[in-house]
Design a protein around this motif. Structure first.
Motif, PDB file in Angstrom:
ATOM      1  N   PHE A 194     -48.838  34.097  -4.456  1.00  0.00           N
ATOM      2  CA  PHE A 194     -47.953  33.073  -3.902  1.00  0.00           C
ATOM      3  C   PHE A 194     -48.791  32.019  -3.184  1.00  0.00           C
ATOM      4  CE2 PHE A 194     -43.778  35.675  -3.332  1.00  0.00           C
ATOM      5  CZ  PHE A 194     -43.904  36.139  -4.632  1.00  0.00           C
ATOM      6  N   THR A 195     -48.489  30.771  -3.410  1.00  0.00           N
ATOM      7  CA  THR A 195     -49.197  29.715  -2.692  1.00  0.00           C
ATOM      8  C   THR A 195     -48.566  29.512  -1.319  1.00  0.00           C
ATOM      9  OG1 THR A 195     -47.795  27.918  -3.507  1.00  0.00           O
ATOM     10  CG2 THR A 195     -49.680  28.572  -4.881  1.00  0.00           C
ATOM     11  N   LEU A 196     -49.379  29.120  -0.368  1.00  0.00           N
ATOM     12  CA  LEU A 196     -48.878  28.892   0.985  1.00  0.00           C
ATOM     13  C   LEU A 196     -47.859  27.755   1.011  1.00  0.00           C
ATOM     14  CD1 LEU A 196     -49.023  29.688   3.948  1.00  0.00           C
ATOM     15  CD2 LEU A 196     -50.935  28.110   4.223  1.00  0.00           C
ATOM     16  N   ASP A 197     -48.075  26.728   0.217  1.00  0.00           N
ATOM     17  CA  ASP A 197     -47.124  25.608   0.185  1.00  0.00           C
ATOM     18  C   ASP A 197     -45.744  26.077  -0.242  1.00  0.00           C
ATOM     19  OD1 ASP A 197     -49.095  23.841   0.961  1.00  0.00           O
ATOM     20  OD2 ASP A 197     -49.643  23.297  -1.091  1.00  0.00           O
ATOM     21  N   TRP A 198     -45.703  26.929  -1.272  1.00  0.00           N
ATOM     22  CA  TRP A 198     -44.407  27.436  -1.741  1.00  0.00           C
ATOM     23  C   TRP A 198     -43.741  28.294  -0.670  1.00  0.00           C
ATOM     24  CZ3 TRP A 198     -42.102  32.164  -2.581  1.00  0.00           C
ATOM     25  CH2 TRP A 198     -40.942  32.155  -3.352  1.00  0.00           C
ATOM     26  N   LEU A 199     -44.514  29.138  -0.001  1.00  0.00           N
ATOM     27  CA  LEU A 199     -43.964  30.002   1.048  1.00  0.00           C
ATOM     28  C   LEU A 199     -43.395  29.172   2.199  1.00  0.00           C
ATOM     29  CD1 LEU A 199     -46.789  32.697   1.128  1.00  0.00           C
ATOM     30  CD2 LEU A 199     -44.438  33.075   0.395  1.00  0.00           C
ATOM     31  N   ILE A 200     -44.091  28.108   2.564  1.00  0.00           N
ATOM     32  CA  ILE A 200     -43.631  27.261   3.672  1.00  0.00           C
ATOM     33  C   ILE A 200     -42.303  26.601   3.308  1.00  0.00           C
ATOM     34  CG2 ILE A 200     -44.135  25.123   4.918  1.00  0.00           C
ATOM     35  CD1 ILE A 200     -47.090  25.964   4.896  1.00  0.00           C
ATOM     36  N   GLU A 201     -42.196  26.069   2.108  1.00  0.00           N
ATOM     37  CA  GLU A 201     -40.951  25.406   1.708  1.00  0.00           C
ATOM     38  C   GLU A 201     -39.802  26.395   1.625  1.00  0.00           C
ATOM     39  OE1 GLU A 201     -40.334  22.145   1.410  1.00  0.00           O
ATOM     40  OE2 GLU A 201     -42.351  22.010   2.260  1.00  0.00           O
ATOM     41  N   LEU A 202     -40.059  27.601   1.129  1.00  0.00           N
ATOM     42  CA  LEU A 202     -38.993  28.603   1.044  1.00  0.00           C
ATOM     43  C   LEU A 202     -38.508  28.996   2.432  1.00  0.00           C
ATOM     44  CD1 LEU A 202     -37.307  30.507  -0.726  1.00  0.00           C
ATOM     45  CD2 LEU A 202     -39.095  32.216  -0.434  1.00  0.00           C
ATOM     46  N   GLU A 203     -39.423  29.192   3.362  1.00  0.00           N
ATOM     47  CA  GLU A 203     -39.018  29.592   4.706  1.00  0.00           C
ATOM     48  C   GLU A 203     -38.157  28.513   5.364  1.00  0.00           C
ATOM     49  OE1 GLU A 203     -40.961  31.583   8.701  1.00  0.00           O
ATOM     50  OE2 GLU A 203     -42.205  30.267   7.480  1.00  0.00           O
ATOM     51  N   LYS A 204     -38.500  27.250   5.157  1.00  0.00           N
ATOM     52  CA  LYS A 204     -37.706  26.157   5.742  1.00  0.00           C
ATOM     53  C   LYS A 204     -36.272  26.169   5.216  1.00  0.00           C
ATOM     54  CE  LYS A 204     -41.587  23.004   6.553  1.00  0.00           C
ATOM     55  NZ  LYS A 204     -42.237  21.717   6.152  1.00  0.00           N
ATOM     56  N   LYS A 205     -36.089  26.659   4.004  1.00  0.00           N
ATOM     57  CA  LYS A 205     -34.751  26.743   3.419  1.00  0.00           C
ATOM     58  C   LYS A 205     -33.864  27.722   4.185  1.00  0.00           C
ATOM     59  CE  LYS A 205     -32.481  28.520  -0.769  1.00  0.00           C
ATOM     60  NZ  LYS A 205     -32.715  29.028  -2.161  1.00  0.00           N
ATOM     61  N   TRP A 206     -34.458  28.818   4.675  1.00  0.00           N
ATOM     62  CA  TRP A 206     -33.655  29.883   5.281  1.00  0.00           C
ATOM     63  C   TRP A 206     -33.700  29.888   6.808  1.00  0.00           C
ATOM     64  CZ3 TRP A 206     -30.164  32.468   2.596  1.00  0.00           C
ATOM     65  CH2 TRP A 206     -30.306  32.539   1.213  1.00  0.00           C
ATOM     66  N   VAL A 207     -34.815  29.498   7.394  1.00  0.00           N
ATOM     67  CA  VAL A 207     -34.958  29.531   8.856  1.00  0.00           C
ATOM     68  C   VAL A 207     -34.927  28.084   9.356  1.00  0.00           C
ATOM     69  CG1 VAL A 207     -36.380  30.288  10.792  1.00  0.00           C
ATOM     70  CG2 VAL A 207     -36.349  31.622   8.673  1.00  0.00           C
ATOM     71  N   VAL A 208     -33.905  27.744  10.136  1.00  0.00           N
ATOM     72  CA  VAL A 208     -33.682  26.340  10.488  1.00  0.00           C
ATOM     73  C   VAL A 208     -34.502  25.889  11.687  1.00  0.00           C
ATOM     74  CG1 VAL A 208     -31.378  26.310   9.490  1.00  0.00           C
ATOM     75  CG2 VAL A 208     -31.659  26.974  11.880  1.00  0.00           C
ATOM     76  N   GLN A 209     -34.919  26.815  12.562  1.00  0.00           N
ATOM     77  CA  GLN A 209     -35.645  26.418  13.763  1.00  0.00           C
ATOM     78  C   GLN A 209     -37.150  26.402  13.498  1.00  0.00           C
ATOM     79  OE1 GLN A 209     -33.017  29.319  16.338  1.00  0.00           O
ATOM     80  NE2 GLN A 209     -34.208  28.028  17.707  1.00  0.00           N
ATOM     81  N   PRO A 210     -37.798  25.245  13.615  1.00  0.00           N
ATOM     82  CA  PRO A 210     -39.245  25.164  13.337  1.00  0.00           C
ATOM     83  C   PRO A 210     -40.083  26.081  14.223  1.00  0.00           C
ATOM     84  CG  PRO A 210     -38.265  22.969  13.377  1.00  0.00           C
ATOM     85  CD  PRO A 210     -37.212  23.922  13.862  1.00  0.00           C
ATOM     86  N   ASP A 211     -39.653  26.311  15.471  1.00  0.00           N
ATOM     87  CA  ASP A 211     -40.466  27.145  16.354  1.00  0.00           C
ATOM     88  C   ASP A 211     -40.435  28.618  15.963  1.00  0.00           C
ATOM     89  OD1 ASP A 211     -37.727  27.057  17.144  1.00  0.00           O
ATOM     90  OD2 ASP A 211     -38.243  28.001  19.040  1.00  0.00           O
ATOM     91  N   LEU A 212     -39.580  28.978  14.996  1.00  0.00           N
ATOM     92  CA  LEU A 212     -39.513  30.369  14.535  1.00  0.00           C
ATOM     93  C   LEU A 212     -40.189  30.551  13.175  1.00  0.00           C
ATOM     94  CD1 LEU A 212     -35.823  31.319  15.479  1.00  0.00           C
ATOM     95  CD2 LEU A 212     -37.915  31.633  16.821  1.00  0.00           C
TER      96      LEU A 212
END
Length: 940
Positions: free
Chosen positions: A457-475
């Motif tokens: 898994f690429t880090l870029d893909w993981l970052i975009e997926l997490e933003k889809k589900w977790v709305v708070q950037p500090d988490l």
């Protein structure tokens, strides 16, 4: 004499007993079984007995070479068959004190569980005590009843003669829960609807049932014979039997993944019963990447652990790091890391939690950070809980000062409990914990497959997926890898105890590893470890070697800790552990400038090819191309020397090493050609075998170096330079050739790109059209029921976060039926289209009007300051509908009955708001139509 007589008598008695026990089993055994105890014993669609118990006794018959005859009956009648002597034994009963006093019971060594299946829509019913006032269905004379009465003495039980009557009552809404075994029967006609209303993840485990076969007391010899026979069944056979009948139905090559519910946004189930969340999507992508079929099984965390231990599932996709896991279960891969905070009542008078606090604090029993909390707050008392609801209630009652929980999960759970405004998180209380995917310890092959799959898994893909589900950037977890790797407490402790890590590198392998003119280590590997040092906050001490074998021996002797750019080989696994792949080795062949073009490696057949002896390819090249004469060399430079002397025809090495070497003086006349048909070998980092924790940390570090950074590492050392000694005429000719090829290539790329853009555009248009058709009403072209529900769910999350009001208007047209009956369906459709347009003019662009079905419409109003805003919209609609509507047949008059539900007064979920608005609309109908109505909760 008397003594001898006694000894003889005892001997004869023992001989008789031994002979009796050793006597063979009867050639046929009659076994009583139930017709409706799925999945243990039941009758299938063909009227044949089937189930776990049936297979169990068939295997006994096969091993003992005897015939088994099953006598099937309703559950209560099976015990009567045994007591009347019509059968030799009962195939399986749950052990209870009453049955132990009546029969001779012997364990089958099969785990069964008594469960309560709870209706899906019962919010807050997570423990048996929550069902106290509700009606619970149970079959007469079953083992479930004794457990139920023990745990719920004043329970409201309703009794049924058989499972068919019980399940039908559940479908008819007569009971809120019912007792059952591990799975619901698939042969029941309403099985699909029953499973939807009473899903597996809403089960509450009552107790473990000890399954035993039963024999009458007078048949003691038979009981002992059968006990010896059942003891011969292997544990592996019993595990396979449990997986077949108690696990999830799936093909043998399908991986069964346990999903722990009530952990949104990480993992939960949709209202339709589908698994969803960040972890679920991670595993879906893993399945696609590895080509593995998977099925997700939602259940509670505790049930998932038990099912994994018994082999009924293969993986628990996400579970906190925990030292109290059941024996035989362990982590396969760290999937994620999450933050937790201290939640307390939203009252200023409550003191914050500090190191001096003597408060009572709730924690989840499986929370991995309890030791850290006790170090941080030594005077506080931490009390473990299984359910969030219990911690919330204890805090409200003053029994706890607050509780710790996952920062992304708790607010959503509190919202479900209508407590989201009551609690607040203490900002400085954050603790971090890792999440692991768990498997059985003995499944090492699966562990490696999981690790390798996720490592791609690429880090870029993981970052975009997490933003889809977790709305708070500090988490967010994955973006942290860009600056500093989020390590666990255990990993940080390991690094603190190993402050100086020694890295071995070569002095003569440019551009990867070498010593520059100033005598300093340089190259791609040095730059890579500098990045790892910065992000892992660890010091790497580079030690230089001239010979690769000497460096490997130093690693084996533990004189160094790490070597980069190593291939994994069987003999090296004795003393080293290996990281994930960082880059792959692509091969190039070096030959004289006037040598022919080498397109395929097979063109080297019959030639002498020099290759560095420690490359894995050096040992396996002849396996692929046996006619190549492989000449092992100590270094690429030695290979090129042999090439110049005519002792080899070509030298073979990595693209990087070959490109760098031919730039140097003395080799400028050589030609480098890439061979694309040779296998690529991954470049790994080797770590001394007793430093296994470092492998995991290095893998995290390697993941943090994205594609662009990796390319930059290469570009730092592979930039093209024109060096003195190159023939200028040849250089100009080469440039013209490159320019011509580039022009042709550019033309091709432009044409191909235009074609690709057109194809992408057409595909995007088709996808958009399909999406529109799925989410909009065919007739009116406005959103349909599905889309407005989706928007309501999204709006609820947003409004809960910002404490805003939203309203849902449920509209039923008054007089539409008369127009439809008088003028026909075509005119009715025309009227619906006109009314959809009228409703659209009454709302803002940020609101949604949808056709709910028939002549019913729904309107979602967001970001309201008060309920009066909803009333204004309702009055506007009624005013517009007071005017006649012009149709092709003339003017018609219609009105509207409007029910208005307001968040949060009338409910905090979509289903509740729709029910309230719908009931209010019918109240308007009953009160004279053509008006609107709020609920009493809103009016008060």
């Amino acid at each position: 004499m008397i003594g001898k007589s006694i000894l003889v008598s005892v001997f004869v008695f023992l001989l008789c007993i031994t002979g009796a026990v050793a006597a063979p089993l009867p050639q046929q055994l009659k076994v009583a079984v139930s017709v409706d105890s799925y999945p243990y014993m039941f009758t299938d669609d063909n009227g044949e007995v089937a189930g776990l118990v049936i297979d169990y006794w068939h295997e006994i018959g096969r091993q003992q070479n005897i015939s088994i005859k099953f006598v099937a009956a309703d559950w209560p009648d099976t015990l009567k068959l045994l007591q009347s002597g019509e059968v030799d034994l009962h195939g399986a009963v749950g052990r209870t004190p009453a049955r132990a006093a009546t029969f001779l019971l012997t364990d089958l060594n099969i785990d069964a569980f008594s469960n309560l299946y709870v209706m899906r829509d019962l919010v807050g019913a997570n423990a048996i005590k929550d069902l106290q006032p509700l009606v619970i269905g149970v079959i007469e004379n079953t083992g479930h009843l004794a457990v139920l009465k023990q745990q719920l003495p004043r329970g409201n039980f309703k009794y049924f003669p058989n499972v068919s009557a019980l399940y039908q009552a559940a479908l008819d809404g007569q009971i809120a829960a019912f007792a059952g075994l591990d799975r619901l029967p698939e042969q029941f006609n309403g099985h699909t609807e029953l499973r939807r209303l009473f899903p597996m993840h809403r089960r509450i485990a009552l107790s473990r049932m000890e399954l035993a076969f039963a024999v009458m007391p007078q048949n003691k010899v038979l009981a002992e014979q059968l006990s010896q026979a059942t003891a011969q069944l292997s544990r592996s056979y019993l595990d396979e039997l449990e997986r077949k009948w108690l696990g999830v139905p799936a093909d043998k090559d399908t991986l069964i993944l346990g999903v722990s519910v009530n952990n949104q946004p990480y993992m939960h189930v949709s209202p339709q019963g589908d698994a969803q969340g960040l972890f679920v999507e991670l595993w879906q992508h893993w399945a696609e990447q590895t080509g593995t079929k998977v099925v997700f099984v939602p259940d509670t965390s505790s049930n998932n652990l038990q099912n994994l231990k018994k082999g009924r599932i293969d993986v628990v996709i996400g579970f906190p790091d925990n030292s109290n896991l059941p024996q035989g279960i362990g982590p396969a891969y760290q999937l994620y890391g999450f933050k937790s905070h201290y939640f307390t009542l939203n009252q200023r008078k409550l003191a914050p939690l500090t190191s001096a606090s003597e408060s009572k604090v709730g924690v989840f029993g499986n929370a991995p950070y309890q030791a850290e909390l006790r170090r941080r707050y030594p005077h506080a008392e931490f009390i473990p809980y299984r359910q969030l609801e219990d911690m919330v209630q204890a805090t409200l009652n003053g029994e706890l000062s607050g509780f710790f929980g996952a920062s992304a999960i708790i607010p959503l759970r509190l919202q479900q409990l209508n407590q989201n405004d009551v609690f607040v998180a203490q900002p400085d209380s954050m603790v971090f914990a890792p999440i692991y995917s768990l498997i059985r310890d003995d499944n090492t092959e699966l562990a490696e497959k999981i690790r390798q799959g996720f490592s791609n898994f690429t880090l870029d893909w993981l970052i975009e997926l997490e933003k889809k589900w977790v709305v708070q950037p500090d988490l967010w977890y994955f973006p942290q890898f860009r600056q500093q790797i989020p390590l666990t407490e255990t990993e940080l402790s390991w690094l603190n105890s190993h402050p100086d890590l020694r890295v071995g590198m070569l002095d003569n392998w440019p551009p990867m590893e070498f010593v520059d003119d100033a005598g300093n280590p340089a190259g791609v590997t040095v730059d890579m470890f500098n990045l790892l040092s910065e992000r892992l906050k660890v010091d790497f001490n580079i030690q230089i070697y001239s010979n690769f074998n000497d460096m490997l021996e130093a690693l084996e002797r533990k004189e160094i800790d790490v070597i980069a750019n190593v291939s994994e080989q069987e003999e090296r696994r004795r003393y080293a552990r290996f990281t994930d792949e960082f880059w792959s080795t692509q091969w190039a062949v070096i030959g004289p400038h006037d040598a022919g073009v080498v397109i395929s490696t097979s063109e080297l057949n019959g030639m002498k090819v020099g290759i560095y002896k420690d490359y894995k390819l050096a040992r396996h090249l002849n396996d692929i191309y046996p006619q190549i004469n492989v000449v092992p060399v100590n270094s690429l430079r030695d290979g090129l020397e042999l090439l110049q002397q005519g002792k080899v025809d070509y030298a073979l090495d990595s693209v990087e090493a070959a490109s760098e070497m031919v730039r140097q003086a003395g080799y400028l006349y050589l030609r480098v050609q890439i061979l694309e048909d040779l296998p690529t070998y991954p470049s790994l980092i080797a770590v001394r075998e007793d430093y296994a924790p470092l492998v995991v940390m290095l893998n995290k570090g390697l993941r943090s170096i994205g594609k662009e950074e990796r390319q930059q590492l290469y570009q730092n050392w592979f930039s093209f330079q024109v060096t003195q000694g190159i023939n200028q005429a040849q250089f100009r000719q080469t440039m013209w050739q490159i320019g011509g090829v580039a022009a042709l290539l550019l033309t091709f790329v432009v044409i191909w790109n235009l074609s690709l853009r057109r194809e992408v555009s057409l595909r995007r248009q088709a996808e958009q059209k399909m999406r529109f058709m799925a989410t909009h009403d065919d007739l009116t072209q406005i959103p349909n029921r599905s889309l407005i529900k989706e928007r309501i769910e999204q709006a609820l999350l947003q409004h809960a976060r910002h404490n805003e009001i939203l309203a849902l208007l449920f509209i039923d047209l008054d007089g539409f039926k008369e127009v439809n009956d008088q003028f026909g369906h075509e005119v009715g459709d025309e009227l619906l289209q006109k009314l959809a347009a009228i409703l659209g003019t009454a709302i803002r662009k940020s609101d949604t009007v949808a056709r709910f079905g028939g002549d019913e419409f729904a309107i979602l109003l967001t970001g309201l300051l008060s309920r009066d805003d909803a009333a204004i919209v309702a009055e506007k609609i009624l005013h517009q509908l007071s005017e006649p509507v012009t149709l092709s047949v003339g003017e018609v008059q219609v009105g509207a009955s409007i029910g208005i539900a307001v968040y949060p007064d009338d409910g905090t979920d979509c289903a509740r708001l729709l029910r309230v608005a719908d009931s209010l609309m019918y109240r308007v109908k009953q009160q004279g139509k053509n008006q609107y109505c709020f609920s009493r909760a809103v009016n008060s």
